[in-house]
Design a protein around this motif. Structure first.
Motif, PDB file in Angstrom:
ATOM      1  N   ILE A 103       1.126  -0.931  -0.749  1.00 17.61           N
ATOM      2  CA  ILE A 103      -0.017   0.107   0.097  1.00 17.61           C
ATOM      3  C   ILE A 103       1.327   0.870  -0.003  1.00 17.61           C
ATOM      4  N   SER A 104       1.791   1.529   0.814  1.00 19.71           N
ATOM      5  CA  SER A 104       2.527   2.466   1.071  1.00 19.71           C
ATOM      6  C   SER A 104       3.699   2.322  -0.032  1.00 19.71           C
ATOM      7  N   CYS A 105       3.887   1.726  -0.796  1.00 20.88           N
ATOM      8  CA  CYS A 105       5.129   2.228  -2.101  1.00 20.88           C
ATOM      9  C   CYS A 105       4.305   2.160  -2.865  1.00 20.88           C
ATOM     10  N   SER A 106       3.134   1.809  -2.608  1.00 18.85           N
ATOM     11  CA  SER A 106       2.805   1.964  -4.459  1.00 18.85           C
ATOM     12  C   SER A 106       1.966   3.677  -4.546  1.00 18.85           C
ATOM     13  N   PHE A 107       1.270   4.127  -3.135  1.00 18.82           N
ATOM     14  CA  PHE A 107       0.939   5.388  -3.145  1.00 18.82           C
ATOM     15  C   PHE A 107       2.201   6.480  -3.690  1.00 18.82           C
ATOM     16  N   ALA A 108       3.960   6.364  -2.682  1.00 12.98           N
ATOM     17  CA  ALA A 108       4.458   6.379  -2.892  1.00 12.98           C
ATOM     18  C   ALA A 108       5.412   6.555  -4.612  1.00 12.98           C
ATOM     19  N   ALA A 109       5.352   5.049  -5.311  1.00 19.64           N
ATOM     20  CA  ALA A 109       5.811   5.256  -6.566  1.00 19.64           C
ATOM     21  C   ALA A 109       4.276   6.086  -7.477  1.00 19.64           C
ATOM     22  N   TYR A 110       3.397   5.809  -7.251  1.00 16.13           N
ATOM     23  CA  TYR A 110       2.593   6.754  -8.273  1.00 16.13           C
ATOM     24  C   TYR A 110       2.557   7.848  -7.807  1.00 16.13           C
ATOM     25  N   ALA A 111       2.990   9.044  -6.703  1.00 15.25           N
ATOM     26  CA  ALA A 111       3.578  10.254  -6.685  1.00 15.25           C
ATOM     27  C   ALA A 111       4.552  10.643  -7.651  1.00 15.25           C
ATOM     28  N   PHE A 112       5.356   9.536  -7.706  1.00 21.97           N
ATOM     29  CA  PHE A 112       6.954   9.453  -8.379  1.00 21.97           C
ATOM     30  C   PHE A 112       6.730   9.184  -9.843  1.00 21.97           C
ATOM     31  N   ALA A 113       5.548   8.767 -10.585  1.00 25.12           N
ATOM     32  CA  ALA A 113       5.726   8.396 -11.480  1.00 25.12           C
ATOM     33  C   ALA A 113       4.827   8.749 -11.951  1.00 25.12           C
ATOM     34  N   ARG A 114       3.732   9.458 -11.375  1.00 25.02           N
ATOM     35  CA  ARG A 114       2.769  10.006 -12.266  1.00 25.02           C
ATOM     36  C   ARG A 114       2.275  11.333 -12.478  1.00 25.02           C
ATOM     37  N   LEU A 115       2.953  11.913 -10.864  1.00 29.89           N
ATOM     38  CA  LEU A 115       1.868  13.757 -10.618  1.00 29.89           C
ATOM     39  C   LEU A 115       3.266  14.561 -10.761  1.00 29.89           C
ATOM     40  N   PHE A 117       5.439  17.385  -8.675  1.00 27.51           N
ATOM     41  CA  PHE A 117       5.566  18.094  -7.328  1.00 27.51           C
ATOM     42  C   PHE A 117       6.711  18.436  -7.427  1.00 27.51           C
ATOM     43  N   ASN A 118       6.383  20.086  -6.507  1.00 25.78           N
ATOM     44  CA  ASN A 118       7.548  20.567  -5.987  1.00 25.78           C
ATOM     45  C   ASN A 118       8.578  19.979  -5.893  1.00 25.78           C
ATOM     46  N   GLY A 119      10.080  19.892  -5.871  1.00 27.04           N
ATOM     47  CA  GLY A 119      11.053  19.041  -5.302  1.00 27.04           C
ATOM     48  C   GLY A 119      10.837  17.923  -6.231  1.00 27.04           C
ATOM     49  N   LYS A 120      10.371  17.293  -6.918  1.00 22.88           N
ATOM     50  CA  LYS A 120      10.409  15.636  -7.014  1.00 22.88           C
ATOM     51  C   LYS A 120      11.911  15.000  -7.394  1.00 22.88           C
ATOM     52  N   THR A 121      12.631  15.233  -7.945  1.00 17.47           N
ATOM     53  CA  THR A 121      13.878  15.296  -8.928  1.00 17.47           C
ATOM     54  C   THR A 121      14.776  15.182  -7.606  1.00 17.47           C
ATOM     55  N   LEU A 122      14.654  15.597  -6.569  1.00 20.37           N
ATOM     56  CA  LEU A 122      15.176  15.968  -5.130  1.00 20.37           C
ATOM     57  C   LEU A 122      15.327  14.615  -4.358  1.00 20.37           C
ATOM     58  N   TRP A 123      13.365  14.863  -4.454  1.00 19.21           N
ATOM     59  CA  TRP A 123      13.056  13.511  -3.277  1.00 19.21           C
ATOM     60  C   TRP A 123      13.653  12.154  -3.913  1.00 19.21           C
ATOM     61  N   PHE A 124      13.413  12.085  -5.196  1.00 19.56           N
ATOM     62  CA  PHE A 124      13.050  10.722  -5.949  1.00 19.56           C
ATOM     63  C   PHE A 124      15.198  10.510  -5.163  1.00 19.56           C
ATOM     64  N   ALA A 125      16.149  11.301  -6.059  1.00 12.92           N
ATOM     65  CA  ALA A 125      16.941  11.057  -5.437  1.00 12.92           C
ATOM     66  C   ALA A 125      17.432  10.306  -4.549  1.00 12.92           C
ATOM     67  N   MET A 129      19.055   7.361  -2.981  1.00 13.24           N
ATOM     68  CA  MET A 129      20.562   6.942  -1.858  1.00 13.24           C
ATOM     69  C   MET A 129      20.072   6.014  -1.002  1.00 13.24           C
ATOM     70  N   THR A 130      19.093   5.774  -0.929  1.00 11.90           N
ATOM     71  CA  THR A 130      18.612   4.587   0.613  1.00 11.90           C
ATOM     72  C   THR A 130      19.167   3.621  -0.060  1.00 11.90           C
ATOM     73  N   LEU A 131      18.862   3.347  -0.961  1.00 11.04           N
ATOM     74  CA  LEU A 131      18.991   2.008  -1.289  1.00 11.04           C
ATOM     75  C   LEU A 131      21.149   1.386  -1.171  1.00 11.04           C
ATOM     76  N   MET A 132      21.862   2.300  -1.145  1.00  6.34           N
ATOM     77  CA  MET A 132      23.234   2.471  -0.819  1.00  6.34           C
ATOM     78  C   MET A 132      23.430   2.438   0.825  1.00  6.34           C
ATOM     79  N   VAL A 133      22.271   2.610   1.181  1.00  3.50           N
ATOM     80  CA  VAL A 133      22.556   2.723   3.161  1.00  3.50           C
ATOM     81  C   VAL A 133      22.617   1.163   3.661  1.00  3.50           C
ATOM     82  N   ASP A 167      10.842   0.939   2.534  1.00  2.00           N
ATOM     83  CA  ASP A 167      11.999   0.455   1.514  1.00  2.00           C
ATOM     84  C   ASP A 167      11.959   0.387   0.269  1.00  2.00           C
ATOM     85  N   ALA A 168      12.769   1.351  -0.370  1.00  2.30           N
ATOM     86  CA  ALA A 168      12.907   1.714  -1.450  1.00  2.30           C
ATOM     87  C   ALA A 168      12.625   1.302  -2.884  1.00  2.30           C
ATOM     88  N   PHE A 169      13.182  -0.098  -2.145  1.00  2.00           N
ATOM     89  CA  PHE A 169      13.472  -1.000  -3.846  1.00  2.00           C
ATOM     90  C   PHE A 169      12.369  -1.535  -4.535  1.00  2.00           C
TER      91      PHE A 169
END
Length: 293
Positions: A103-115, A117-125, A129-133, A167-169
């Motif tokens: 549920i939560s990851c699909s919400f976040a993915a929908y926002a990044f993929a289809r909406l 908003f300000n700072g989208k590129t920064l938040w996506f980056a 980056m959390t995948l490497m931590v 979970d960013a994956f």
């Protein structure tokens, strides 16, 4: 002359067909051998669950002389708490984690993929980056946070982060899938007066079942097999999950019950195998359509 040419052509075709059959036979032999190498640990564990403890590491054969079926009965009730309780605990944590991740990851993915908003590129980056931590880097800060919240020795540290798209994956997996869907669907729905949530719920979600199934199976496997998280946050044996319970069969100051431990290990992987078999087609389709390599 034409007959000689036809005979030569037929001979060449027959030779080519023989080489193709020979190559196919060798390929299948190699695949069977490689498959046996990969499943050998599972076969060894299954065989060990039916052997007495003194034969598990003393014999290399996979076929037990006299199957010790009582290992399953004794192992189920060998610990102070029945394995029924451990399986129930793992099921609760796993099911809630799967629901939260999907549920939560699909919400976040929908926002990044289809909406937009300000700072989208920064938040996506930052999300990528959390995948490497490594998890061990944030383990102590998370433990201190949950300790101050009074969540230690409960399932909350294991479940609540799953409902916060932690979970960013899975987010990245679903983003790749959502980007495959035509934008015209969103535009047509917006003309009909649909809100972004309505578009997600009525259009994107039904079309994303393969991606959801892929995220669900990976989340199921990782949560069901998780040892470190429950080890850190759970103290009461009644709250233990299956991996923690299996560790209790190994003792440093007395005889370890390896046969019973392997018997319970066999039972512990059955839910994962059944879950994968049921959703196999959706998983393969989801991985293929999301562009994962």
């Amino acid at each position: 002359m034409d007959q000689d040419t036809a005979a030569i052509a037929a001979t060449l075709r027959e030779a080519k067909a023989k080489r193709a059959r020979r190559a196919a036979t060798l390929k299948h032999i190699f695949l069977v051998a490689a498959s046996f190498v990969m499943i050998y640990p599972l076969l060894w564990m299954l065989a060990s669950s039916l052997k007495p403890d003194n034969q598990i590491f003393g014999q290399l054969g996979l076929v037990p002389g006299e199957p010790q079926w009582e290992n399953y009965v004794l192992g189920w009730n060998a610990l102070p708490v029945s394995f029924t309780n451990f399986f129930w605990n793992s099921a609760v944590v796993t099911v809630l984690s799967v629901i939260g991740n999907v549920i939560s990851c699909s919400f976040a993915a929908y926002a990044f993929a289809r909406l937009e908003f300000n700072g989208k590129t920064l938040w996506f980056a930052l999300m990528m980056m959390t995948l490497m931590v490594p998890y061990h880097v944030v383990l102590i800060p998370q433990y201190l946070l949950f300790l101050q919240l009074g969540w230690v020795d409960t399932y909350l540290p294991l479940v609540v982060p799953r409902f916060l798209a932690s979970d960013a994956f899975f987010i990245f997996l679903m983003i790749q899938f959502f980007r495959q869907l035509p934008r015209e669907l969103d535009e047509a729905a917006m003309i009909d007066g649909c809100s972004p949530f309505k578009i997600y719920w009525a259009i994107i979600l039904p079309l994303s079942i393969p991606a959801m199934a892929t995220a669900a199976i990976f989340s199921f496997i990782w949560t069901w097999e998780d040892f470190l998280g429950p080890l850190v946050y759970l103290n009461d044996i009644k709250d233990y999950t299956v991996p923690l319970a299996l560790r209790m069969f190994l003792s440093q100051d007395s005889v370890s019950e390896y046969g019973q431990m392997f018997a319970m290990s066999v039972l512990s992987i059955l839910p994962i195998i059944l879950f994968f078999v049921v959703f196999q087609r959706l998983i393969i389709r989801g991985i293929a359509m999301s562009g994962m390599k």
